[in-house]
Design a protein around this motif. Structure first.
Motif, mmCIF file in Angstrom:
data_model
loop_
_atom_site.group_PDB
_atom_site.id
_atom_site.type_symbol
_atom_site.label_atom_id
_atom_site.label_comp_id
_atom_site.label_asym_id
_atom_site.label_seq_id
_atom_site.Cartn_x
_atom_site.Cartn_y
_atom_site.Cartn_z
ATOM 1 N N THR A 76 0.919 -1.218 0.057
ATOM 2 C CA THR A 76 -0.065 -0.179 0.250
ATOM 3 C C THR A 76 0.907 1.321 -0.027
ATOM 4 O OG1 THR A 76 -0.098 0.017 2.255
ATOM 5 C CG2 THR A 76 -1.776 -1.158 1.205
ATOM 6 N N ASP A 77 2.169 1.187 0.063
ATOM 7 C CA ASP A 77 3.077 2.417 0.039
ATOM 8 C C ASP A 77 3.725 2.231 -1.205
ATOM 9 O OD1 ASP A 77 5.456 4.090 0.691
ATOM 10 O OD2 ASP A 77 4.754 4.035 2.844
ATOM 11 N N THR A 78 3.501 3.099 -2.085
ATOM 12 C CA THR A 78 4.291 3.230 -3.508
ATOM 13 C C THR A 78 5.861 3.403 -2.985
ATOM 14 O OG1 THR A 78 2.398 3.450 -4.594
ATOM 15 C CG2 THR A 78 4.662 3.926 -5.762
ATOM 16 N N GLN A 175 2.663 5.565 -13.303
ATOM 17 C CA GLN A 175 1.620 5.989 -12.490
ATOM 18 C C GLN A 175 0.101 5.180 -13.061
ATOM 19 O OE1 GLN A 175 1.346 8.698 -10.562
ATOM 20 N NE2 GLN A 175 3.437 8.788 -10.542
ATOM 21 N N ASP A 176 0.089 4.556 -13.917
ATOM 22 C CA ASP A 176 -0.974 3.944 -14.564
ATOM 23 C C ASP A 176 -1.435 2.511 -13.795
ATOM 24 O OD1 ASP A 176 -1.388 5.954 -16.185
ATOM 25 O OD2 ASP A 176 -0.587 4.829 -17.878
ATOM 26 N N PRO A 177 -0.382 1.776 -13.693
ATOM 27 C CA PRO A 177 -0.865 0.305 -12.850
ATOM 28 C C PRO A 177 -1.307 0.573 -11.595
ATOM 29 C CG PRO A 177 1.363 0.187 -13.914
ATOM 30 C CD PRO A 177 1.024 1.457 -13.871
ATOM 31 N N ALA A 178 -2.501 0.132 -11.410
ATOM 32 C CA ALA A 178 -3.330 0.440 -9.936
ATOM 33 C C ALA A 178 -2.758 -0.777 -9.027
ATOM 34 C CB ALA A 178 -4.633 0.471 -10.248
ATOM 35 N N GLU A 179 -2.639 -1.945 -9.384
ATOM 36 C CA GLU A 179 -2.188 -3.027 -8.706
ATOM 37 C C GLU A 179 -0.768 -3.292 -8.234
ATOM 38 O OE1 GLU A 179 -4.158 -5.427 -7.392
ATOM 39 O OE2 GLU A 179 -6.016 -4.445 -8.270
#
Length: 216
Positions: A76-78, A175-179
């Motif tokens: 949950t922490d990029t 930025q795009d991949p959400a998973e």
């Protein structure tokens, strides 16, 4: 999907998938019989990340498992996730390590130098003390001077400014991949596969600039 379909979709041989299952890199599928199981899209994504970590980044199976285990704690922490897949900090204790800045906590004196700190301060960069790139810069400057070149950290500033722009481009593409698993895979591929191409671009640009300067 059955394991044969999982193999086709992921590009990983069935025998290798079974090996990853035994070693704990891949979670088990949903049992449908004593010797059969079904797998989902999450298994396809996981296998692609495993391929990226082992085949592209060059990790051992054991090291890849450590990274995968740690990813589940920081997904949950990029910032923490990218630090793991980039190899900025080790898989063990990654969350604690990510909280340290360049102030010098738990500093290893053999992996850093005052010149590297000066360069970071000039650029306004905050990075962890154990980032292996610190040692590379320090060692490179020492080697250049040992070979008779008058070279210090200040000469690296223009290169650092270019690197900063490159980093912006790199992270813009994440930025795009959400998973988290997809983001981690994309980060590995764009970083480690692009590095040879970036070096090749430098060589091409050097020849082009030489042509302009010396051949008219």
């Amino acid at each position: 999907m059955r394991i044969s379909e999982l193999s086709r979709r992921s590009g990983v041989a069935t025998a290798t998938i079974k090996y990853y299952l035994r070693e704990g890199l891949l979670p088990p599928g949903r049992a449908t019989a004593a010797t059969q199981a079904e797998y989902g899209e999450s298994h396809v994504q996981r296998l692609r990340l495993i391929r990226a970590l082992i085949g592209v980044r060059g990790l051992t199976v054991s090291a890849a498992k450590d990274v995968l285990d740690a990813l589940s704690e920081v997904e949950t922490d990029t910032h923490d996730l990218l630090g793991l897949v980039f190899g900025v900090w080790p898989a063990s204790g990654a969350k604690d390590s990510a909280c340290k800045d360049s102030a010098g906590k738990d500093e290893d004196p053999d992996s850093d130098s005052s010149e590297v700190n000066a360069l970071l301060a000039e650029m306004g960069w905050t990075v962890t003390e154990h980032n292996p790139a610190r040692h590379v810069i320090s060692q490179t400057l020492d080697t250049l001077r040992s070979l008779g070149m008058d070279y210090d950290w200040q000469k690296l500033v223009p290169y650092a400014q270019l690197a900063e722009k490159t980093a912006v481009l790199d992270l813009d593409q994440l930025q795009d991949p959400a998973e988290p698993i997809e983001k981690a895979e994309r980060a590995v591929l764009l970083t480690f596969l692009l590095e040879p191409a970036l070096l090749a671009l430098r060589r091409l640009a050097q020849e082009a600039e030489s042509t302009v300067r010396y051949r008219g």
